[in-house]
Design a protein around this motif. Structure first.
Motif, PDB file in Angstrom:
ATOM      1  N   SER A   1      49.666  45.718  47.965  1.00 62.60           N
ATOM      2  CA  SER A   1      49.415  46.743  46.999  1.00 62.60           C
ATOM      3  C   SER A   1      48.029  46.332  46.149  1.00 62.60           C
ATOM      4  O   SER A   1      47.576  45.199  46.277  1.00 62.60           O
ATOM      5  CB  SER A   1      50.685  46.490  46.041  1.00 62.60           C
ATOM      6  OG  SER A   1      50.347  45.522  45.157  1.00 62.60           O
ATOM      7  N   THR A   2      47.622  47.597  45.443  1.00 62.31           N
ATOM      8  CA  THR A   2      46.358  47.282  44.734  1.00 62.31           C
ATOM      9  C   THR A   2      46.542  46.453  43.703  1.00 62.31           C
ATOM     10  O   THR A   2      45.569  45.530  43.403  1.00 62.31           O
ATOM     11  CB  THR A   2      46.032  48.739  44.027  1.00 62.31           C
ATOM     12  OG1 THR A   2      45.829  49.645  45.299  1.00 62.31           O
ATOM     13  CG2 THR A   2      44.780  48.554  43.380  1.00 62.31           C
ATOM     14  N   ALA A   3      47.329  46.252  43.044  1.00 59.44           N
ATOM     15  CA  ALA A   3      47.848  45.188  41.826  1.00 59.44           C
ATOM     16  C   ALA A   3      47.668  43.794  42.537  1.00 59.44           C
ATOM     17  O   ALA A   3      47.271  42.924  41.900  1.00 59.44           O
ATOM     18  CB  ALA A   3      49.332  45.542  41.255  1.00 59.44           C
ATOM     19  N   ASP A   4      48.648  43.507  43.555  1.00 60.83           N
ATOM     20  CA  ASP A   4      48.388  42.322  44.208  1.00 60.83           C
ATOM     21  C   ASP A   4      47.233  41.750  44.447  1.00 60.83           C
ATOM     22  O   ASP A   4      46.729  40.825  44.282  1.00 60.83           O
ATOM     23  CB  ASP A   4      49.246  42.284  45.584  1.00 60.83           C
ATOM     24  CG  ASP A   4      50.816  42.535  44.949  1.00 60.83           C
ATOM     25  OD1 ASP A   4      51.238  42.146  43.807  1.00 60.83           O
ATOM     26  OD2 ASP A   4      51.796  42.836  45.930  1.00 60.83           O
ATOM     27  N   ARG A   5      46.309  42.892  45.134  1.00 60.20           N
ATOM     28  CA  ARG A   5      45.057  42.433  45.760  1.00 60.20           C
ATOM     29  C   ARG A   5      44.267  42.023  44.320  1.00 60.20           C
ATOM     30  O   ARG A   5      43.333  41.105  44.486  1.00 60.20           O
ATOM     31  CB  ARG A   5      44.107  43.597  46.228  1.00 60.20           C
ATOM     32  CG  ARG A   5      44.889  43.706  47.792  1.00 60.20           C
ATOM     33  CD  ARG A   5      44.366  44.626  48.582  1.00 60.20           C
ATOM     34  NE  ARG A   5      43.647  45.894  48.067  1.00 60.20           N
ATOM     35  CZ  ARG A   5      44.246  47.071  47.950  1.00 60.20           C
ATOM     36  NH1 ARG A   5      45.502  47.322  48.495  1.00 60.20           N
ATOM     37  NH2 ARG A   5      43.830  48.277  47.540  1.00 60.20           N
ATOM     38  N   ILE A   6      44.358  42.893  43.360  1.00 50.84           N
ATOM     39  CA  ILE A   6      43.536  42.626  42.038  1.00 50.84           C
ATOM     40  C   ILE A   6      44.009  41.147  41.456  1.00 50.84           C
ATOM     41  O   ILE A   6      42.928  40.515  41.043  1.00 50.84           O
ATOM     42  CB  ILE A   6      43.713  43.663  41.142  1.00 50.84           C
ATOM     43  CG1 ILE A   6      43.110  44.996  41.649  1.00 50.84           C
ATOM     44  CG2 ILE A   6      43.057  43.333  39.740  1.00 50.84           C
ATOM     45  CD1 ILE A   6      43.232  46.201  40.729  1.00 50.84           C
ATOM     46  N   LEU A   7      45.335  40.967  41.490  1.00 53.19           N
ATOM     47  CA  LEU A   7      45.673  39.636  40.946  1.00 53.19           C
ATOM     48  C   LEU A   7      45.159  38.544  41.864  1.00 53.19           C
ATOM     49  O   LEU A   7      44.936  37.389  41.177  1.00 53.19           O
ATOM     50  CB  LEU A   7      47.292  39.741  40.802  1.00 53.19           C
ATOM     51  CG  LEU A   7      47.978  40.620  39.744  1.00 53.19           C
ATOM     52  CD1 LEU A   7      49.337  40.774  39.897  1.00 53.19           C
ATOM     53  CD2 LEU A   7      47.570  39.888  38.443  1.00 53.19           C
ATOM     54  N   GLU A   8      45.211  38.797  43.072  1.00 56.04           N
ATOM     55  CA  GLU A   8      44.671  37.499  44.149  1.00 56.04           C
ATOM     56  C   GLU A   8      43.401  37.145  43.678  1.00 56.04           C
ATOM     57  O   GLU A   8      42.832  36.274  43.613  1.00 56.04           O
ATOM     58  CB  GLU A   8      45.014  38.368  45.478  1.00 56.04           C
ATOM     59  CG  GLU A   8      44.740  37.102  46.458  1.00 56.04           C
ATOM     60  CD  GLU A   8      44.871  37.579  47.783  1.00 56.04           C
ATOM     61  OE1 GLU A   8      43.999  37.304  48.709  1.00 56.04           O
ATOM     62  OE2 GLU A   8      45.953  38.075  48.033  1.00 56.04           O
ATOM     63  N   VAL A   9      42.400  38.148  43.456  1.00 56.67           N
ATOM     64  CA  VAL A   9      41.110  37.936  43.197  1.00 56.67           C
ATOM     65  C   VAL A   9      40.966  37.155  41.733  1.00 56.67           C
ATOM     66  O   VAL A   9      40.336  36.139  41.654  1.00 56.67           O
ATOM     67  CB  VAL A   9      40.159  39.305  43.092  1.00 56.67           C
ATOM     68  CG1 VAL A   9      38.881  38.814  42.696  1.00 56.67           C
ATOM     69  CG2 VAL A   9      40.089  39.851  44.577  1.00 56.67           C
ATOM     70  N   LEU A  10      41.679  37.712  40.980  1.00 53.49           N
ATOM     71  CA  LEU A  10      41.751  36.895  39.627  1.00 53.49           C
ATOM     72  C   LEU A  10      42.447  35.565  39.722  1.00 53.49           C
ATOM     73  O   LEU A  10      41.801  34.495  38.856  1.00 53.49           O
ATOM     74  CB  LEU A  10      42.611  37.983  38.484  1.00 53.49           C
ATOM     75  CG  LEU A  10      42.098  39.133  38.075  1.00 53.49           C
ATOM     76  CD1 LEU A  10      42.878  39.724  37.121  1.00 53.49           C
ATOM     77  CD2 LEU A  10      40.619  38.778  37.055  1.00 53.49           C
ATOM     78  N   GLU A  11      43.326  35.260  40.370  1.00 57.96           N
ATOM     79  CA  GLU A  11      43.919  33.969  40.406  1.00 57.96           C
ATOM     80  C   GLU A  11      42.865  33.080  41.307  1.00 57.96           C
ATOM     81  O   GLU A  11      42.899  31.859  40.876  1.00 57.96           O
ATOM     82  CB  GLU A  11      45.156  33.924  41.387  1.00 57.96           C
ATOM     83  CG  GLU A  11      46.388  34.684  40.350  1.00 57.96           C
ATOM     84  CD  GLU A  11      47.809  34.666  41.245  1.00 57.96           C
ATOM     85  OE1 GLU A  11      47.610  34.752  42.628  1.00 57.96           O
ATOM     86  OE2 GLU A  11      48.633  34.730  40.777  1.00 57.96           O
ATOM     87  N   GLN A  12      41.871  33.558  41.988  1.00 56.54           N
ATOM     88  CA  GLN A  12      41.110  32.921  42.613  1.00 56.54           C
ATOM     89  C   GLN A  12      39.788  32.644  41.673  1.00 56.54           C
ATOM     90  O   GLN A  12      39.155  31.636  41.742  1.00 56.54           O
ATOM     91  CB  GLN A  12      40.413  33.584  44.002  1.00 56.54           C
ATOM     92  CG  GLN A  12      41.353  33.521  45.131  1.00 56.54           C
ATOM     93  CD  GLN A  12      40.915  34.466  46.153  1.00 56.54           C
ATOM     94  OE1 GLN A  12      39.999  34.947  46.035  1.00 56.54           O
ATOM     95  NE2 GLN A  12      41.883  34.346  47.367  1.00 56.54           N
ATOM     96  N   ASP A  13      39.539  33.742  40.838  1.00 54.38           N
ATOM     97  CA  ASP A  13      38.346  33.499  40.117  1.00 54.38           C
ATOM     98  C   ASP A  13      38.561  34.465  38.670  1.00 54.38           C
ATOM     99  O   ASP A  13      38.200  35.801  38.702  1.00 54.38           O
ATOM    100  CB  ASP A  13      37.082  34.243  40.705  1.00 54.38           C
ATOM    101  CG  ASP A  13      36.085  33.754  39.762  1.00 54.38           C
ATOM    102  OD1 ASP A  13      35.858  33.602  38.580  1.00 54.38           O
ATOM    103  OD2 ASP A  13      34.726  34.246  40.529  1.00 54.38           O
ATOM    104  N   ALA A  14      39.074  33.926  37.627  1.00 54.83           N
ATOM    105  CA  ALA A  14      39.598  34.460  36.463  1.00 54.83           C
ATOM    106  C   ALA A  14      38.219  35.083  35.800  1.00 54.83           C
ATOM    107  O   ALA A  14      38.423  36.107  34.946  1.00 54.83           O
ATOM    108  CB  ALA A  14      40.336  33.763  35.540  1.00 54.83           C
TER     109      ALA A  14
END
Length: 142
Positions: free
Chosen positions: A5-18
């Motif tokens: 999901s779009t939300a999951d992909r965005i969260l994954e990026v943020l978790e890697q680099d806030a």
């Protein structure tokens, strides 16, 4: 495009680099910048994103001791003890746990002596706390 999901992909990026910019997040999550902005605002409003933080290597901090403290509390004092633990300035993060301890607290102190005082005089004096088991963090590996 990913089936995640779009939300999951965005969260994954943020978790890697806030600190990633909207442009970086958009590129890595394969969406547009306006989509990133919309999803991040919604995730913040929904309480999914509760804050942004820096990962810290405790070994590199001069004069700083960080410990994970497992805390046990009498069930009849759970609510009051939770409130008091959350109010302690030295408790950086507090989690409920299904593991060996009822709570896990991330405690920051200037040194081992201050950590001991914090555990015995602050955490240990909260009514209902029956035990506190510290594990001092030595080195961040990942």
């Amino acid at each position: 495009m990913s089936t995640t999901s779009t939300a999951d992909r965005i969260l994954e990026v943020l978790e890697q680099d806030a600190q990633a910019s909207y442009a970086e997040i958009a590129e890595r999550a394969e969406v547009s910048k306006p989509t990133v902005r919309k999803y991040i605002n919604q995730l913040e409003d929904d309480g999914v994103i509760v804050g942004y933080s820096a990962d810290v290597d405790p070994k590199k901090l001069s004069g700083k001791t960080i410990a994970l403290v497992g805390i046990e509390v009498d069930s009849e004092r759970y609510v009051e003890a939770t409130r008091e633990l959350k109010a302690l300035e030295s408790v950086e993060s507090l989690y409920t746990s299904s593991g060996d301890h009822m709570f896990m607290a991330e405690v920051h102190a200037a040194d081992g002596d201050e950590l001991g005082r914090t555990i015995s005089e602050e955490i240990g004096h909260i009514e209902g706390v029956t035990a506190a088991h510290p594990s001092v963090l030595q080195e961040r590996l990942k």
